[in-house]
Design an enzyme around this catalytic site. Structure first.
Site, PDB file in Angstrom:
ATOM      1  N   LYS A   1      -0.024   4.258  -0.346  1.00 50.44           N
ATOM      2  CA  LYS A   1      -0.472   5.462   0.313  1.00 50.44           C
ATOM      3  C   LYS A   1      -0.353   6.813  -0.690  1.00 50.44           C
ATOM      4  O   LYS A   1      -0.170   6.656  -1.932  1.00 50.44           O
ATOM      5  CB  LYS A   1       0.014   5.654   1.591  1.00 50.44           C
ATOM      6  CG  LYS A   1      -0.095   4.605   2.647  1.00 50.44           C
ATOM      7  CD  LYS A   1       0.103   4.572   3.941  1.00 50.44           C
ATOM      8  CE  LYS A   1       0.220   3.232   4.832  1.00 50.44           C
ATOM      9  NZ  LYS A   1       0.011   3.426   6.333  1.00 50.44           N
TER      10      LYS A   1
ATOM     11  N   HIS B   1      -9.485   1.267   4.720  1.00 53.70           N
ATOM     12  CA  HIS B   1      -8.145   1.662   5.602  1.00 53.70           C
ATOM     13  C   HIS B   1      -8.319   2.501   6.489  1.00 53.70           C
ATOM     14  O   HIS B   1      -9.209   3.409   6.735  1.00 53.70           O
ATOM     15  CB  HIS B   1      -7.128   2.037   4.456  1.00 53.70           C
ATOM     16  CG  HIS B   1      -5.797   2.109   5.185  1.00 53.70           C
ATOM     17  ND1 HIS B   1      -5.369   2.892   6.062  1.00 53.70           N
ATOM     18  CD2 HIS B   1      -4.801   1.092   4.940  1.00 53.70           C
ATOM     19  CE1 HIS B   1      -3.964   2.795   6.176  1.00 53.70           C
ATOM     20  NE2 HIS B   1      -3.658   1.384   5.945  1.00 53.70           N
TER      21      HIS B   1
ATOM     22  N   GLU C   1      -5.440  -4.965  10.545  1.00 52.54           N
ATOM     23  CA  GLU C   1      -4.313  -3.895  10.859  1.00 52.54           C
ATOM     24  C   GLU C   1      -4.731  -2.906  12.012  1.00 52.54           C
ATOM     25  O   GLU C   1      -5.317  -2.050  12.005  1.00 52.54           O
ATOM     26  CB  GLU C   1      -4.289  -2.940   9.827  1.00 52.54           C
ATOM     27  CG  GLU C   1      -3.968  -3.353   8.268  1.00 52.54           C
ATOM     28  CD  GLU C   1      -3.398  -2.466   7.311  1.00 52.54           C
ATOM     29  OE1 GLU C   1      -2.294  -2.844   6.786  1.00 52.54           O
ATOM     30  OE2 GLU C   1      -4.179  -1.460   6.955  1.00 52.54           O
TER      31      GLU C   1
ATOM     32  N   SER D   1       3.335  -2.081  10.583  1.00 51.16           N
ATOM     33  CA  SER D   1       4.947  -2.113  10.804  1.00 51.16           C
ATOM     34  C   SER D   1       5.575  -3.565  10.196  1.00 51.16           C
ATOM     35  O   SER D   1       6.452  -3.986  10.834  1.00 51.16           O
ATOM     36  CB  SER D   1       5.080  -1.686  12.038  1.00 51.16           C
ATOM     37  OG  SER D   1       4.822  -0.442  12.386  1.00 51.16           O
TER      38      SER D   1
ATOM     39  N   GLU E   1      -6.565   4.918   7.581  1.00 50.41           N
ATOM     40  CA  GLU E   1      -6.468   6.077   7.547  1.00 50.41           C
ATOM     41  C   GLU E   1      -7.733   6.586   6.915  1.00 50.41           C
ATOM     42  O   GLU E   1      -8.012   8.050   7.212  1.00 50.41           O
ATOM     43  CB  GLU E   1      -5.056   6.254   6.559  1.00 50.41           C
ATOM     44  CG  GLU E   1      -3.982   6.364   7.193  1.00 50.41           C
ATOM     45  CD  GLU E   1      -3.009   5.729   6.653  1.00 50.41           C
ATOM     46  OE1 GLU E   1      -2.725   5.621   5.387  1.00 50.41           O
ATOM     47  OE2 GLU E   1      -2.067   4.992   7.321  1.00 50.41           O
TER      48      GLU E   1
ATOM     49  N   ASN F   1       0.830  -1.240   0.074  1.00 49.43           N
ATOM     50  CA  ASN F   1      -0.216   0.066   0.068  1.00 49.43           C
ATOM     51  C   ASN F   1       0.949   1.136   0.010  1.00 49.43           C
ATOM     52  O   ASN F   1       1.504   1.360   1.153  1.00 49.43           O
ATOM     53  CB  ASN F   1      -0.822  -0.037   1.435  1.00 49.43           C
ATOM     54  CG  ASN F   1      -1.582   1.255   1.313  1.00 49.43           C
ATOM     55  OD1 ASN F   1      -1.845   1.950   0.480  1.00 49.43           O
ATOM     56  ND2 ASN F   1      -2.205   1.505   2.684  1.00 49.43           N
TER      57      ASN F   1
ATOM     58  N   GLY G   1       2.586   2.387  10.586  1.00 47.24           N
ATOM     59  CA  GLY G   1       3.561   3.293  10.638  1.00 47.24           C
ATOM     60  C   GLY G   1       4.278   3.820  11.910  1.00 47.24           C
ATOM     61  O   GLY G   1       4.869   4.664  11.906  1.00 47.24           O
TER      62      GLY G   1
HETATM   63  P1  PGA Z   1       2.838   0.227   7.526  1.00 49.94           P
HETATM   64  O1  PGA Z   1       1.454   0.647   6.838  1.00 49.94           O
HETATM   65  O2  PGA Z   1       3.271  -1.092   6.949  1.00 49.94           O
HETATM   66  O3  PGA Z   1       3.614   1.451   7.113  1.00 49.94           O
HETATM   67  O4  PGA Z   1       2.767   0.337   8.855  1.00 49.94           O
HETATM   68  C1  PGA Z   1       0.496  -0.572   6.753  1.00 49.94           C
HETATM   69  C2  PGA Z   1      -0.750   0.006   6.257  1.00 49.94           C
HETATM   70  O5  PGA Z   1      -1.142   1.240   6.570  1.00 49.94           O
HETATM   71  O6  PGA Z   1      -1.243  -0.624   5.405  1.00 49.94           O
END
Ligand code: PGA
Length: 254
Positions: free
Chosen positions: A11, A96, A168, A212, A98, A9, A174
């Site tokens: 983003k 997601h 997640e 992460s 976010e 992903n 992140g």
């Molecule tokens: P990350 O993001 O691996 O940077 O923690 C995962 C995601 O948001 O799908």
């Protein structure tokens, strides 16, 4: 033997040019890997065309990070599933955290997106996850059940089986702190159990872990029972780290 699904992903990162460069590196380095491994990248909308060109003839699939549920019309700034389909997207990430947090997407809106993507014939990666506060208050399972039951409302068991779930935990995204193997395994088992109960059928959805996930923890996470792959943010933006995770998955498949 597990069949892993490794999804990146990206983003709001990359430009058409840098997306293309990244794809060329990934394409060249994944040719020799076992065909059983599914690899997906989800660039920003504006880079999908460049990614499609760069990945031509490759085993790597591409998809989008979001969509709108309506077919077309006066929805300034939105992107329809038909538009994504014509670009060759085979997956769309829906729900997601976010999008839920920053753009106020609720379970009902996510449900509409899931239903419309099912009828458009684009596969879903349906994201669910609890916040740190919810976990600390012992509400993880309750929150996930609500996200699943509303998100998958009105969907038949046959349709539901095709949906890829990404667990997640919001607090792990992140932050550099992935959930522990025990937390991941326990939660994946709960998710599988609940989906089976909801649809009164033994559900075998792929369940990915995200938050992460990086080359240092990929092996310990991917080898867990009930983990079918990963949804990877930060570590999917560099060819080296994404490829290390892909190679770890490929080794575990042997
Ligand atoms: P990350 O993001 O691996 O940077 O923690 C995962 C995601 O948001 O799908």
């Amino acid at each position: 033997m597990k069949k892993f699904f490794i999804a990146g992903n990206w983003k709001m990162n990359t430009t058409p040019k840098s997306a293309m460069e990244l794809c060329l590196l990934l394409k060249n380095s994944t040719k020799e890997l076992g065909a059983e491994l599914d690899i997906l990248v989800c660039p920003p909308f504006t880079n999908i065309q460049a990614v499609a060109m760069a990945l031509e003839g490759s085993r790597i699939k591409y998809g989008a990070q979001n969509c709108y549920f309506a077919e077309k019309g006066a929805f300034t700034g939105e992107i329809s599933l038909e538009m994504l389909k014509e670009l060759g997207c085979t997956y769309v990430i829906i729900g997601h955290s976010e999008r839920r947090k920053i753009f106020n997407e609720d379970n009902e809106l996510i449900n509409k997106k899931i239903i419309s993507s099912l009828s458009a014939g684009i596969n879903q990666i349906f994201c669910i996850g609890e916040t740190l506060e919810e976990r600390q208050n012992g509400k993880t399972v309750e929150v996930l059940k609500e996200q699943i039951s509303v998100g998958l409302k009105g969907i038949s068991p046959e349709q539901a089986k095709t949906i890829v779930i990404a667990y997640e935990p919001v607090w792990a995204i992140g932050t550099g702190i992935a959930a522990s193997p025990e937390q991941i395994q326990d939660t994946h088992i709960e998710i599988k159990k609940y989906i089976s109960q909801l649809f009164d059928d033994e559900m075998k959805n792929l369940i990915l872990y995200g938050g992460s996930l990086d080359p240092s923890n990929a092996k310990s996470i991917l080898e867990l029972r009930g983990v079918d792959g990963g949804l990877i943010g930060g570590a999917s933006l560099k060819a080296d780290s994404f490829l290390s995770i892909i190679r770890i998955a490929s080794e575990l498949q042997k």
